[in-house]
Design a protein around this motif. Sequence first.
Motif, PDB file in Angstrom:
ATOM      1  N   MET A  61       0.842  -1.186   0.000  1.00  0.00           N
ATOM      2  CA  MET A  61       0.000   0.000   0.000  1.00  0.00           C
ATOM      3  C   MET A  61       0.885   1.246   0.000  1.00  0.00           C
ATOM      4  SD  MET A  61      -2.895   1.170   2.770  1.00  0.00           S
ATOM      5  CE  MET A  61      -3.776   2.695   2.568  1.00  0.00           C
ATOM      6  N   VAL A  62       0.572   2.205  -0.855  1.00  0.00           N
ATOM      7  CA  VAL A  62       1.347   3.438  -0.950  1.00  0.00           C
ATOM      8  C   VAL A  62       0.818   4.433   0.079  1.00  0.00           C
ATOM      9  CG1 VAL A  62       2.017   5.356  -2.404  1.00  0.00           C
ATOM     10  CG2 VAL A  62       1.798   3.061  -3.381  1.00  0.00           C
ATOM     11  N   HIS A  63       1.701   4.871   0.956  1.00  0.00           N
ATOM     12  CA  HIS A  63       1.319   5.837   1.982  1.00  0.00           C
ATOM     13  C   HIS A  63       1.815   7.225   1.593  1.00  0.00           C
ATOM     14  CE1 HIS A  63      -0.122   2.757   4.684  1.00  0.00           C
ATOM     15  NE2 HIS A  63       1.047   2.123   4.632  1.00  0.00           N
ATOM     16  N   THR A  64       1.001   8.214   1.878  1.00  0.00           N
ATOM     17  CA  THR A  64       1.344   9.617   1.637  1.00  0.00           C
ATOM     18  C   THR A  64       1.311  10.366   2.961  1.00  0.00           C
ATOM     19  OG1 THR A  64       0.355   9.510  -0.558  1.00  0.00           O
ATOM     20  CG2 THR A  64       0.757  11.700   0.346  1.00  0.00           C
ATOM     21  N   CYS A  65       2.283  11.246   3.193  1.00  0.00           N
ATOM     22  CA  CYS A  65       2.338  12.017   4.434  1.00  0.00           C
ATOM     23  C   CYS A  65       1.118  12.921   4.533  1.00  0.00           C
ATOM     24  CB  CYS A  65       3.623  12.852   4.487  1.00  0.00           C
ATOM     25  SG  CYS A  65       3.820  13.762   6.033  1.00  0.00           S
ATOM     26  N   VAL A  66       0.517  12.989   5.734  1.00  0.00           N
ATOM     27  CA  VAL A  66      -0.722  13.736   5.927  1.00  0.00           C
ATOM     28  C   VAL A  66      -0.494  15.211   6.188  1.00  0.00           C
ATOM     29  CG1 VAL A  66      -1.911  11.699   6.827  1.00  0.00           C
ATOM     30  CG2 VAL A  66      -0.751  13.242   8.407  1.00  0.00           C
ATOM     31  N   VAL A  67       0.742  15.656   6.326  1.00  0.00           N
ATOM     32  CA  VAL A  67       1.023  17.066   6.612  1.00  0.00           C
ATOM     33  C   VAL A  67       0.695  17.903   5.386  1.00  0.00           C
ATOM     34  CG1 VAL A  67       2.817  18.728   7.214  1.00  0.00           C
ATOM     35  CG2 VAL A  67       2.778  16.497   8.293  1.00  0.00           C
ATOM     36  N   ALA A  68      -0.004  19.000   5.602  1.00  0.00           N
ATOM     37  CA  ALA A  68      -0.366  19.881   4.507  1.00  0.00           C
ATOM     38  C   ALA A  68       0.876  20.442   3.836  1.00  0.00           C
ATOM     39  CB  ALA A  68      -1.250  21.021   5.007  1.00  0.00           C
ATOM     40  N   GLY A  69       0.941  20.300   2.502  1.00  0.00           N
ATOM     41  CA  GLY A  69       2.082  20.809   1.759  1.00  0.00           C
ATOM     42  C   GLY A  69       3.210  19.810   1.599  1.00  0.00           C
ATOM     43  N   CYS A  70       3.183  18.691   2.328  1.00  0.00           N
ATOM     44  CA  CYS A  70       4.231  17.663   2.214  1.00  0.00           C
ATOM     45  C   CYS A  70       3.784  16.619   1.201  1.00  0.00           C
ATOM     46  CB  CYS A  70       4.500  17.021   3.567  1.00  0.00           C
ATOM     47  SG  CYS A  70       5.805  15.772   3.531  1.00  0.00           S
ATOM     48  N   ARG A  71       4.599  16.373   0.209  1.00  0.00           N
ATOM     49  CA  ARG A  71       4.227  15.453  -0.880  1.00  0.00           C
ATOM     50  C   ARG A  71       5.029  14.156  -0.837  1.00  0.00           C
ATOM     51  NH1 ARG A  71       3.757  19.660  -6.041  1.00  0.00           N
ATOM     52  NH2 ARG A  71       2.207  21.045  -5.086  1.00  0.00           N
ATOM     53  N   ASN A  72       5.637  13.860   0.290  1.00  0.00           N
ATOM     54  CA  ASN A  72       6.430  12.629   0.405  1.00  0.00           C
ATOM     55  C   ASN A  72       5.519  11.407   0.374  1.00  0.00           C
ATOM     56  OD1 ASN A  72       8.818  14.037   0.592  1.00  0.00           O
ATOM     57  ND2 ASN A  72       8.759  14.168   2.830  1.00  0.00           N
ATOM     58  N   ARG A  73       5.930  10.395  -0.385  1.00  0.00           N
ATOM     59  CA  ARG A  73       5.159   9.154  -0.519  1.00  0.00           C
ATOM     60  C   ARG A  73       6.092   7.973  -0.337  1.00  0.00           C
ATOM     61  NH1 ARG A  73       1.721   9.106  -5.875  1.00  0.00           N
ATOM     62  NH2 ARG A  73       0.698   7.440  -4.698  1.00  0.00           N
ATOM     63  N   ARG A  74       5.532   6.868   0.137  1.00  0.00           N
ATOM     64  CA  ARG A  74       6.310   5.631   0.253  1.00  0.00           C
ATOM     65  C   ARG A  74       6.401   4.999  -1.127  1.00  0.00           C
ATOM     66  NH1 ARG A  74       7.047   2.013   4.561  1.00  0.00           N
ATOM     67  NH2 ARG A  74       5.397   3.002   5.769  1.00  0.00           N
ATOM     68  N   THR A  75       7.554   5.121  -1.741  1.00  0.00           N
ATOM     69  CA  THR A  75       7.773   4.564  -3.068  1.00  0.00           C
ATOM     70  C   THR A  75       8.985   3.645  -3.021  1.00  0.00           C
ATOM     71  OG1 THR A  75       9.120   6.487  -3.641  1.00  0.00           O
ATOM     72  CG2 THR A  75       6.780   6.556  -4.253  1.00  0.00           C
ATOM     73  N   PRO A  76       9.125   2.736  -3.975  1.00  0.00           N
ATOM     74  CA  PRO A  76      10.288   1.824  -3.977  1.00  0.00           C
ATOM     75  C   PRO A  76      11.598   2.603  -4.025  1.00  0.00           C
ATOM     76  CG  PRO A  76       8.611   1.040  -5.509  1.00  0.00           C
ATOM     77  CD  PRO A  76       8.156   2.394  -5.044  1.00  0.00           C
ATOM     78  N   GLY A  77      12.503   2.237  -3.123  1.00  0.00           N
ATOM     79  CA  GLY A  77      13.814   2.879  -3.084  1.00  0.00           C
ATOM     80  C   GLY A  77      13.898   4.086  -2.192  1.00  0.00           C
ATOM     81  N   THR A  78      12.785   4.548  -1.613  1.00  0.00           N
ATOM     82  CA  THR A  78      12.836   5.727  -0.752  1.00  0.00           C
ATOM     83  C   THR A  78      13.495   5.391   0.581  1.00  0.00           C
ATOM     84  OG1 THR A  78      11.522   7.458   0.293  1.00  0.00           O
ATOM     85  CG2 THR A  78      10.579   5.256   0.257  1.00  0.00           C
ATOM     86  N   THR A  79      14.193   6.371   1.123  1.00  0.00           N
ATOM     87  CA  THR A  79      14.851   6.197   2.428  1.00  0.00           C
ATOM     88  C   THR A  79      14.023   6.770   3.563  1.00  0.00           C
ATOM     89  OG1 THR A  79      16.057   8.278   2.119  1.00  0.00           O
ATOM     90  CG2 THR A  79      17.137   6.242   1.383  1.00  0.00           C
ATOM     91  N   LEU A  80      12.868   7.317   3.231  1.00  0.00           N
ATOM     92  CA  LEU A  80      12.020   7.902   4.261  1.00  0.00           C
ATOM     93  C   LEU A  80      11.255   6.822   5.022  1.00  0.00           C
ATOM     94  CD1 LEU A  80      10.527  10.944   2.290  1.00  0.00           C
ATOM     95  CD2 LEU A  80      12.424  10.948   3.909  1.00  0.00           C
ATOM     96  N   SER A  81      10.947   7.132   6.269  1.00  0.00           N
ATOM     97  CA  SER A  81      10.108   6.246   7.078  1.00  0.00           C
ATOM     98  C   SER A  81       8.748   6.911   7.278  1.00  0.00           C
ATOM     99  CB  SER A  81      10.768   5.985   8.441  1.00  0.00           C
ATOM    100  OG  SER A  81      12.025   5.370   8.285  1.00  0.00           O
ATOM    101  N   PHE A  82       7.705   6.087   7.405  1.00  0.00           N
ATOM    102  CA  PHE A  82       6.351   6.597   7.608  1.00  0.00           C
ATOM    103  C   PHE A  82       5.789   5.967   8.877  1.00  0.00           C
ATOM    104  CE2 PHE A  82       5.400   8.914   3.683  1.00  0.00           C
ATOM    105  CZ  PHE A  82       6.508   8.569   2.923  1.00  0.00           C
ATOM    106  N   TYR A  83       5.273   6.799   9.782  1.00  0.00           N
ATOM    107  CA  TYR A  83       4.859   6.340  11.101  1.00  0.00           C
ATOM    108  C   TYR A  83       3.348   6.485  11.279  1.00  0.00           C
ATOM    109  CZ  TYR A  83       9.847   6.863  12.009  1.00  0.00           C
ATOM    110  OH  TYR A  83      11.203   6.776  11.961  1.00  0.00           O
ATOM    111  N   ARG A  84       2.775   5.451  11.937  1.00  0.00           N
ATOM    112  CA  ARG A  84       1.379   5.531  12.332  1.00  0.00           C
ATOM    113  C   ARG A  84       1.229   6.538  13.462  1.00  0.00           C
ATOM    114  NH1 ARG A  84      -1.665   0.887  10.903  1.00  0.00           N
ATOM    115  NH2 ARG A  84      -0.414  -0.788   9.968  1.00  0.00           N
TER     116      ARG A  84
END
Length: 516
Positions: A1-24
């Motif tokens: 499942m592709v997750h997108t950051c909920v912060v207004a103006g932030c366009r970071n998404r969980r995509t293959p190869g990304t080094t970002l982490s996404f937290y519940r």
Amino acid sequence: MVHTCVVAGCRNRRTPGTTLSFYRFPRDPERKQRWIAAVNREGWVPNDGSRLCSTHFISGKQVKNPRSPDYVPSVFTTAPLSPEMKESAASEVPDKQEARVEAANALLFLQGQGTSSAGVQDQEERPEEKEQEAAVEESASSLSTDEENEDSEDEPVRDSKKGKFSQVPVAQINFEDILRVLKKENQLLRESVEKMSLSENSLRNDAEKVKFYTGLPNFFVLETVMWLLAPHMDGMKNARLSKFQQLLLTLMRLRLDLRNQDLAYRFGVKASTVTRTVHRMVNIMSSTLVPTAVFWPSRAELRKNLPAALRASHPDCAVIIDCFTVPFEEPFAQGDQQKSVGQNAQGFGAGYNLLKYLIGVAPQGVVTFVSRGVQGNISDKSLAEGCGFLCKLLPGDVVLASHNLDIADSVAARGAVFQIAGGVQGAANGSSKDLLSTVCASETLGVQKHVETVISMVKRRYSMLTGPVEGSFTTAPERSSNLTTFDKIVQVACALNNLCISAAPLEKFPQKTPTS
């Protein structure tokens, strides 16, 4: 499942190869509510699929310690201005400049008409008009050399290089071209000055510049420190320096160990203003930032994050301690010396011009304790007993050191255990004596290197800690505290180092091999 950051103006998404982490969002109601408040979306409630990316945390990841700055996300960019606001703000200055240039052009035109009818003798009687005409001639001349495709109407302007400009009516000069060139030059000068200045805007998009001048890894961390300190700076009235400049000046003093007069030239103030600003900011950071970043962790937190290198040999390790010294410029008076160490000094020999500190480092590599500085040849035992370190220990805690600091009895009185790294294993059976000696030596070396790495990291990041310390920072302790200004500077440097998340994890020790 592709997750997108909920912060207004932030366009970071969980995509293959990304080094970002996404937290519940946390399950704890109180902490979850604080996350929602930090996101600041009116009327919005997160669901099971809502995620927050790691860029909104200072260290790049969430921390479950309530006392950590990353317990709640705090890195958010400000909302961009609307196009109407940007356009009005951008056009305000050029409009004023155009109005002034048009007025000047009209005046030059009238003066040119007057000179053409008055004759040569009248020109000699008005040297000011001749200077203005020469200025216009020079501008038009420089403009003509830059234009490659000029019309035949501009030939008189090129002839001005040969001294024929006085024959050309001012009305034929293309002031719009001159104005365009001047505007471009003005813009280039503004950009150049902005890059060279020490302002908030010049640091915002330049992480290397932030790191060089402040020791902090990026502008977001610097902005977070500013956010924490700003409410406590309201009483510091300074007409020449903004709050941000006062913080930047102080960090530059600690980071680069620049002298007050140097900073006075850089910020356009007096040296006395620099001195007052540094002392006030150090006091504010000591009371606000240090308790937040330098604290003694709970036993459960220590065990949970204990490096694998110590889980087998020292599972109850609470802290690794060592002492370090900093030279200072001028000796203390004997009365002040004895007062500062609580009558525990043992003479004023070779260590008289040194400040001695006891530092405690968690196995994870962050500073958890820093003592006050003492002068002279004071013993490790006297320093440990008088600085409040022993009060932090709990029964069963293990205190590690790379060499004997002569505090085993004092630690034992608190129900804790003092061990020299490798000392316990060194008493093993003789059949594997050589092998265990090698293991113990490696373990001792690892602990020693661990503490020395953290200490050197703090000193390297804030070179003021390398000394020699100026007398103004060591001879005027506050009445309400037994800490000198330099004691607070050492603690502030350790706190800032912890915020950088540049901890030195304990290297893995060689594992003992079973013997038959």
